[in-house]
Design an enzyme around this catalytic site. Structure first.
Site, PDB file in Angstrom:
ATOM      1  CG  PHE A 182      28.319  63.146  12.224  1.00 56.15           C
ATOM      2  CD1 PHE A 182      28.906  64.400  12.244  1.00 56.15           C
ATOM      3  CD2 PHE A 182      27.067  63.000  11.635  1.00 56.15           C
ATOM      4  CE1 PHE A 182      28.256  65.489  11.681  1.00 56.15           C
ATOM      5  CE2 PHE A 182      26.418  64.086  11.065  1.00 56.15           C
ATOM      6  CZ  PHE A 182      27.014  65.339  11.090  1.00 56.15           C
ATOM      7  CB  CYS A 183      30.449  63.821  17.805  1.00 54.17           C
ATOM      8  SG  CYS A 183      31.264  62.281  18.304  1.00 54.17           S
ATOM      9  CB  THR A 184      34.674  66.657  17.481  1.00 55.06           C
ATOM     10  OG1 THR A 184      33.737  67.734  17.531  1.00 55.06           O
ATOM     11  CG2 THR A 184      36.047  67.173  17.067  1.00 55.06           C
ATOM     12  CB  CYS A 189      28.736  59.968  17.459  1.00 54.25           C
ATOM     13  SG  CYS A 189      30.490  60.058  17.123  1.00 54.25           S
TER      14      CYS A 189
END
Length: 251
Positions: A182-184, A189
C-alpha cells in the site's frame, strides 16, 4: 464548508509526443485556474491538482475525452485553501521512479484488493483462503511516521528506488502469507506488487486506490494516524480532512 476541490490520480498508459501533451495540459489547467503538479512520462500520468469544483470538473472532462485517460480513477478531497502555489507540468523518465525499467504496469496490473475487502480481511485476521495478512508499507520512512496500518511492515526506506533491494533482502519473511502493498494513492504499491510477483513472491496484492481510497470507502479501519500528502495540507485524516490549513500555499 471547504470549497477547494483536491484531486489525485494516475494511470499507466503509453504516451508519446510528451512536449505537445505537456503544453496542452498546462494551458488547459491554467485556463481552469488550477494549481498543482502533473507528471508525464512514456509510461503514463500522475497528477495532484486543486481548484474550484467547476474548474476541476471542466479540466477532467477535457482530459477524459482522450481515450488514453477515459478510465482515469480520480480520488477527491476538500480543503479551505489551495495547497499549491503554482501550476506545473513536468516530463519525467518515470511517473514514479523505481529504476527498474522492466517493471511495466501498463503491460498488466498486479492483482488488486478492494478497500472494503481488505478491511474485512484485517478484521477477520486472514484472507478468504485462511492465509495470514501482511501489510507492506511501500512509502518513505517520514511518510510512515505520520500514520500507517497497525502492524504494517516498514523497512524504513528513504526513497522508493530502495524498495526492490529491501524486498530481496526480506523475501523469506513474506513467503506463505498474503502480502498487501500500500501507498498514498496507489501508484507506488502498483509497481511494488509487480516487482514482488516477478521476484517469486506468491499471493501479492496492491491496495486498490491506496490509502486515500481506503479512507474514502472504509473510514480508515485498522489505520493508525494520518496519511502524509506532498502539499501544504501536510496530511489527511481518515475523514480526508487536512491536518494543516496554511492559508497561503507555498508548494
Amino acid at each position: 464548508m471547504s470549497n477547494v476541490v483536491n484531486i489525485a490520480a494516475y494511470k499507466f498508459v503509453p504516451l508519446d509526443e510528451l512536449p505537445v501533451l505537456r503544453a496542452e495540459m498546462l494551458a488547459r489547467a491554467q485556463a481552469a485556474e488550477l494549481k498543482g503538479t502533473i507528471l508525464l512520462a512514456e509510461e503514463g500520468i500522475n497528477l495532484f491538482l486543486a481548484g474550484t469544483a467547476t474548474g476541476i470538473e471542466s479540466w477532467l472532462q477535457w482530459l477524459q475525452s482522450d481515450p488514453r485517460f477515459a478510465e482515469l480513477e480520480v480520488k477527491y478531497s476538500f480543503s479551505d485553501h489551495v495547497p499549491f502555489r503554482k501550476m506545473l507540468v513536468k516530463i519525467k523518465r518515470e511517473i514514479i521512479r523505481m529504476n527498474h525499467p522492466a517493471i511495466q504496469p501498463r503491460a498488466g496490473r498486479a492483482p488488486a484488493v478492494a478497500p472494503t475487502t481488505l478491511a474485512r480481511w484485517l478484521e477477520q485476521g486472514q484472507d478468504d483462503e485462511g492465509r495470514p495478512i501482511v501489510m507492506l508499507d511501500t512509502r518513505n520512512a517520514f511518510e510512515v511516521d505520520e500514520g500507517t496500518f497497525e502492524g504494517a511492515i516498514d523497512w524504513r526506506i528513504d526513497r522508493f528506488t530502495q524498495f526492490p533491494e529491501a524486498v530481496l533482502a526480506n523475501r523469506g519473511s513474506l513467503e506463505g502469507k498474503t502480502v498487501v502493498s500500500f501507498c498514498t494513492g496507489g501508484i507506488r504499491c502498483e509497481k511494488a506488487a509487480i516487482f514482488m510477483a516477478e521476484a517469486g513472491i506468491d499471493h501479492v496484492y496492491q491496495l486498490d486506490g491506496g490509502i486515500l481510497k481506503y479512507f474514502e470507502e472504509t473510514g480508515g479501519r485498522g489505520f493508525k494516524g494520518n496519511c502524509f500528502v506532498f502539499d501544504e495540507r501536510v496530511a489527511l485524516d481518515p475523514s480526508l480532512a487536512p491536518t494543516a490549513e496554511p492559508g497561503e500555499a507555498s508548494q
